[in-house]
Design an enzyme around this catalytic site. Sequence first.
Site, PDB file in Angstrom:
ATOM      1  N   VAL A   1       0.878  -1.172   0.000  1.00 12.67           N
ATOM      2  CA  VAL A   1       0.000   0.000   0.000  1.00 12.67           C
ATOM      3  C   VAL A   1       0.911   1.216   0.000  1.00 12.67           C
ATOM      4  O   VAL A   1       1.787   1.355   0.864  1.00 12.67           O
ATOM      5  CB  VAL A   1      -0.932   0.026   1.219  1.00 12.67           C
ATOM      6  CG1 VAL A   1      -1.833   1.255   1.157  1.00 12.67           C
ATOM      7  CG2 VAL A   1      -1.769  -1.242   1.272  1.00 12.67           C
TER       8      VAL A   1
ATOM      9  N   ASN B   1      19.983  -6.170 -14.616  1.00 11.65           N
ATOM     10  CA  ASN B   1      20.612  -7.086 -15.567  1.00 11.65           C
ATOM     11  C   ASN B   1      21.269  -6.355 -16.732  1.00 11.65           C
ATOM     12  O   ASN B   1      22.092  -5.474 -16.531  1.00 11.65           O
ATOM     13  CB  ASN B   1      19.580  -8.111 -16.045  1.00 11.65           C
ATOM     14  CG  ASN B   1      18.999  -8.914 -14.905  1.00 11.65           C
ATOM     15  OD1 ASN B   1      19.699  -9.216 -13.951  1.00 11.65           O
ATOM     16  ND2 ASN B   1      17.724  -9.256 -14.990  1.00 11.65           N
TER      17      ASN B   1
ATOM     18  N   GLY C   1       9.805   2.135   0.966  1.00 17.64           N
ATOM     19  CA  GLY C   1       9.383   2.881   2.143  1.00 17.64           C
ATOM     20  C   GLY C   1      10.406   3.882   2.649  1.00 17.64           C
ATOM     21  O   GLY C   1      11.472   4.076   2.061  1.00 17.64           O
TER      22      GLY C   1
END
Length: 559
Positions: A278, A481, A532
């Site tokens: 979220v 990558n 976060g």
Amino acid sequence: RQEAAEYYRAQRVPQRMEEALNALFPQRPADLYGELANYFSKYSNAPVISKLVGRKVLDGVGQPTLEVEIFCIVKNYEKRICSTVMSFHSQTPENALPETTEADEKERNDSVNTAVEWVNVSLNTMLRDLMPTDQFKVDGILGEYFTKQAEEKKETDKQEEEAADINPVLPSYTPSATALPVGKKKGKPGKKASGAEIMIPPAEPVEAVLCGSLAIGGTSLAVAKAGASISHNPLYLHVALLKHDQNLPEEITLPLPMVTVLNCEKNPPAKLKIVKEVMLIPPVQLPLKQGIERALDIQKEITRLLDSPGKMPTPQQADSKKGKAQNAGKKAPARVLKRISHLGCLITGCDSLEQPLLLMQTACNNLGLELGTDMHLAINCAAHELMDYAKGKYEILTGTFKSPDEMVDMYVELVNKFPFVIALIDPLRKEDREQWNNICCALGSKCYLIAEDAATSISKLKTKQNINIPMCSGVVLKYINQTKVSDLIELAGLLEGQRHITILGSPDGESSDDSLVDLAVGLGARFVKLGGLSRGERVTKYNRLLAIEEELGKNGTLR
């Protein structure tokens, strides 16, 4: 002396010395010799790459990854210019079996070791004496080398298969093997198969990652950083100049951050599976500094709510107008608190789809903020992790399954009920194209429908020159990558041309390198998905974003 005089005259040294002295005398600089050095530096040879150094280092979760250092010859001396540390993206799901995780770790370790060898041997030789400012030429060489290695690997595998001469055997069951109809699975005695048979598209095979491919992306990004340093430009401006053919943009728009505040665990006793992250999205009119501070306040309030018994919003509150806590005296389900995910956010378990949204709503209300005005929400559904191929349905809650068509109806109901949700990431598998079209028709005007794992890999997007993805609003691009800086520039233009938005996303295995933010700003991405506001490797990127906002604000180029 005659020979020396002719040599210096041929290099126009006396003429330029006279010009320098005449130009500097009116200024009378405090550091005369320093100013002379600056004056003559414009006549020196352009720096060229002298050496690449690759080494194995650890990322933010203690896993091995690749660091690439760039050395250049600058004014006849070899000088270390910069380094970059690659982020590693694992395709192994969170709930994988221990033996699968162990195999993935071994493969990762081998890939990093191979990448270090590529950088220190082959690429070190191939890029020597090239200018780091010539990004597209460097990336062309890197691309050719990668293609050669991939072809050699394919040929080696083919020879090994022929040499093995294995007799054909029946393949073991895999989700991608075939589409399985609902109703064919054996059920409990006495129960009838419910519903008509539903054929679902089989999962597309996961694109193989070539061992050592990190070397390509790491070297390309390190060269871009070196080019920016030598040009005395920040990396975001260097990338913007590359994108716009060296034409300096009059204004630069910063991407809006998608700040992850909750990581919903999918293991018992938690029941909710459909929500992985979220995220908070600050309103566009708010300065990023204030938006991030606001997100941090909301995260602290959520922590307080989770710590307070009886304060966890329950699904019964879904009908309340503002989602305020109305369960005083009721015992909230036990939660494991104050655990921080590798994504840099709180981990919590939920029992319904509404519960994390009500938690966010309650936290905002307690702070005097209104969702939909003062802050918006985005949900990373990661639906590709939830498909039960035996049933042909998604397991959204423990024991609760929905067909692709039912998923569309569920999302429509969710967004109508919680209009402050303005983005859904990976609401469906990429194979469910019909349902992607349906959800875009139903919700495209209300929220962004974004493909992350549901998008085709960057290498395929570049090869096919079209957005071979389901109908959606935009795509999350990840620098992993063999991706090169020129690939991102090309794809950002391709997405813009097809009216898709560009989102740059941070991989799960993140490093402390903050270049991703500069790439997002330089490419003109609409959003940047960084995780976060905890863990150093995440926070350093938010700090870089704030520093760029301050810099652009001071020089008047911030849109």
